[in-house]
Design a protein around this motif. Structure first.
Motif, mmCIF file in Angstrom:
data_model
loop_
_atom_site.group_PDB
_atom_site.id
_atom_site.type_symbol
_atom_site.label_atom_id
_atom_site.label_comp_id
_atom_site.label_asym_id
_atom_site.label_seq_id
_atom_site.Cartn_x
_atom_site.Cartn_y
_atom_site.Cartn_z
ATOM 1 N N GLU A 1 15.726 15.698 69.905
ATOM 2 C CA GLU A 1 16.712 16.704 70.270
ATOM 3 C C GLU A 1 17.375 17.333 69.044
ATOM 4 O OE1 GLU A 1 16.533 13.624 71.727
ATOM 5 O OE2 GLU A 1 15.630 14.360 73.578
ATOM 6 N N ASN A 2 17.719 16.515 68.039
ATOM 7 C CA ASN A 2 18.333 17.049 66.831
ATOM 8 C C ASN A 2 17.353 17.917 66.034
ATOM 9 O OD1 ASN A 2 21.222 16.217 66.335
ATOM 10 N ND2 ASN A 2 20.320 14.279 67.003
ATOM 11 N N ALA A 3 16.094 17.557 66.046
ATOM 12 C CA ALA A 3 15.078 18.391 65.388
ATOM 13 C C ALA A 3 14.973 19.726 66.104
ATOM 14 C CB ALA A 3 13.732 17.675 65.379
ATOM 15 N N GLU A 4 15.002 19.693 67.414
ATOM 16 C CA GLU A 4 14.929 20.916 68.213
ATOM 17 C C GLU A 4 16.146 21.812 67.952
ATOM 18 O OE1 GLU A 4 13.177 21.632 72.604
ATOM 19 O OE2 GLU A 4 14.820 20.195 72.481
ATOM 20 N N ILE A 5 17.315 21.222 67.838
ATOM 21 C CA ILE A 5 18.539 21.976 67.541
ATOM 22 C C ILE A 5 18.433 22.641 66.165
ATOM 23 C CG2 ILE A 5 21.005 21.720 67.026
ATOM 24 C CD1 ILE A 5 21.033 19.553 69.292
ATOM 25 N N ALA A 6 17.835 21.940 65.203
ATOM 26 C CA ALA A 6 17.693 22.479 63.841
ATOM 27 C C ALA A 6 16.882 23.774 63.828
ATOM 28 C CB ALA A 6 17.048 21.442 62.923
ATOM 29 N N LEU A 7 15.998 23.945 64.805
ATOM 30 C CA LEU A 7 15.192 25.162 64.864
ATOM 31 C C LEU A 7 16.032 26.401 65.184
ATOM 32 C CD1 LEU A 7 11.914 23.951 66.597
ATOM 33 C CD2 LEU A 7 12.421 24.178 64.165
ATOM 34 N N ASN A 8 17.253 26.181 65.689
ATOM 35 C CA ASN A 8 18.148 27.313 65.931
ATOM 36 C C ASN A 8 18.681 27.900 64.630
ATOM 37 O OD1 ASN A 8 17.939 27.155 68.761
ATOM 38 N ND2 ASN A 8 19.483 25.545 68.812
ATOM 39 N N ASN A 9 18.589 27.137 63.549
ATOM 40 C CA ASN A 9 19.056 27.578 62.233
ATOM 41 C C ASN A 9 18.007 27.243 61.180
ATOM 42 O OD1 ASN A 9 21.815 28.451 62.990
ATOM 43 N ND2 ASN A 9 22.020 26.295 63.564
ATOM 44 N N ILE A 10 16.804 27.777 61.347
ATOM 45 C CA ILE A 10 15.716 27.400 60.446
ATOM 46 C C ILE A 10 15.982 27.798 58.997
ATOM 47 C CG2 ILE A 10 13.907 27.251 62.186
ATOM 48 C CD1 ILE A 10 12.986 30.012 61.454
ATOM 49 N N GLU A 11 16.871 28.754 58.780
ATOM 50 C CA GLU A 11 17.201 29.143 57.409
ATOM 51 C C GLU A 11 17.925 28.028 56.655
ATOM 52 O OE1 GLU A 11 20.554 30.215 60.083
ATOM 53 O OE2 GLU A 11 18.436 30.662 60.168
ATOM 54 N N ASN A 12 18.443 27.032 57.366
ATOM 55 C CA ASN A 12 19.115 25.902 56.728
ATOM 56 C C ASN A 12 18.158 24.769 56.351
ATOM 57 O OD1 ASN A 12 21.630 27.154 56.929
ATOM 58 N ND2 ASN A 12 22.013 26.283 58.948
ATOM 59 N N LEU A 13 16.906 24.850 56.785
ATOM 60 C CA LEU A 13 15.923 23.829 56.437
ATOM 61 C C LEU A 13 15.469 24.024 54.994
ATOM 62 C CD1 LEU A 13 13.724 23.914 59.675
ATOM 63 C CD2 LEU A 13 15.455 22.212 59.068
ATOM 64 N N THR A 14 15.203 22.912 54.321
ATOM 65 C CA THR A 14 14.728 23.008 52.938
ATOM 66 C C THR A 14 13.258 22.611 52.874
ATOM 67 O OG1 THR A 14 15.485 20.759 52.442
ATOM 68 C CG2 THR A 14 17.009 22.569 51.959
ATOM 69 N N ILE A 15 12.538 23.319 52.039
ATOM 70 C CA ILE A 15 11.087 23.152 51.918
ATOM 71 C C ILE A 15 10.742 21.968 51.019
ATOM 72 C CG2 ILE A 15 8.961 24.251 51.063
ATOM 73 C CD1 ILE A 15 9.915 25.603 53.536
ATOM 74 N N ASN A 16 9.853 21.108 51.500
ATOM 75 C CA ASN A 16 9.274 20.039 50.689
ATOM 76 C C ASN A 16 8.046 20.593 49.972
ATOM 77 O OD1 ASN A 16 7.243 17.871 50.224
ATOM 78 N ND2 ASN A 16 8.852 16.515 50.990
ATOM 79 N N LEU A 17 7.114 21.154 50.736
ATOM 80 C CA LEU A 17 5.927 21.838 50.197
ATOM 81 C C LEU A 17 5.811 23.183 50.903
ATOM 82 C CD1 LEU A 17 3.217 19.025 50.013
ATOM 83 C CD2 LEU A 17 4.295 20.200 48.105
ATOM 84 N N SER A 18 5.742 24.255 50.120
ATOM 85 C CA SER A 18 5.670 25.581 50.716
ATOM 86 C C SER A 18 4.277 25.911 51.253
ATOM 87 C CB SER A 18 6.116 26.647 49.724
ATOM 88 O OG SER A 18 5.302 26.612 48.576
#
Length: 121
Positions: free
Chosen positions: A50-67
């Motif tokens: 559920e928390n992963a799904e919520i994070a998709l509402n603000n994908i700009e806040n995710l940080t890239i491990n490998l682009s």
């Protein structure tokens, strides 16, 4: 994996320490019908789906491990993940993949995305 994946899909995977996210950037079909899977991976781990799904509402806040990771079909199948959502990709998300496609020596990994990201050995 029996799911029909497409570019823009977010995939969720589970580790002992939580749930993580991958993104399908592109899928190329090459000789013999084999696929090359182009993925990006994120640093964040979530305590539950559920928390992963919520994070998709603000994908700009995710940080890239490998682009960008280019995986063989075998390597992709060894990455246990399922679709959690799909969003339109923008040019900045595709930049590393497009650079890879323009290079002469293209590395295609036969290790799972989780290994490449350093989550498992």
């Amino acid at each position: 994996m029996s799911q029909n994946f497409e570019a823009g899909d977010f995939l969720i995977f589970q580790l002992e320490s939580g749930y993580g996210l991958l993104r399908i950037l592109a899928i190329d079909i090459v000789e013999n019908g084999e696929k090359i899977w182009h993925l990006s991976g994120y640093n964040e781990l979530f305590p539950d789906y559920e928390n992963a799904e919520i994070a998709l509402n603000n994908i700009e806040n995710l940080t890239i491990n490998l682009s960008h990771m280019a995986l063989t079909n075998r390597a992709f199948e060894r990455t246990p993940a399922s679709r959690i959502g799909n969003f339109i990709l923008n040019e900045s998300e595709l930049e590393a993949c497009n650079i890879w496609k323009k290079t002469e020596t293209r590395l295609i990994e036969d290790r799972s995305a989780l290994q490449l990201m350093g989550f498992i050995r």
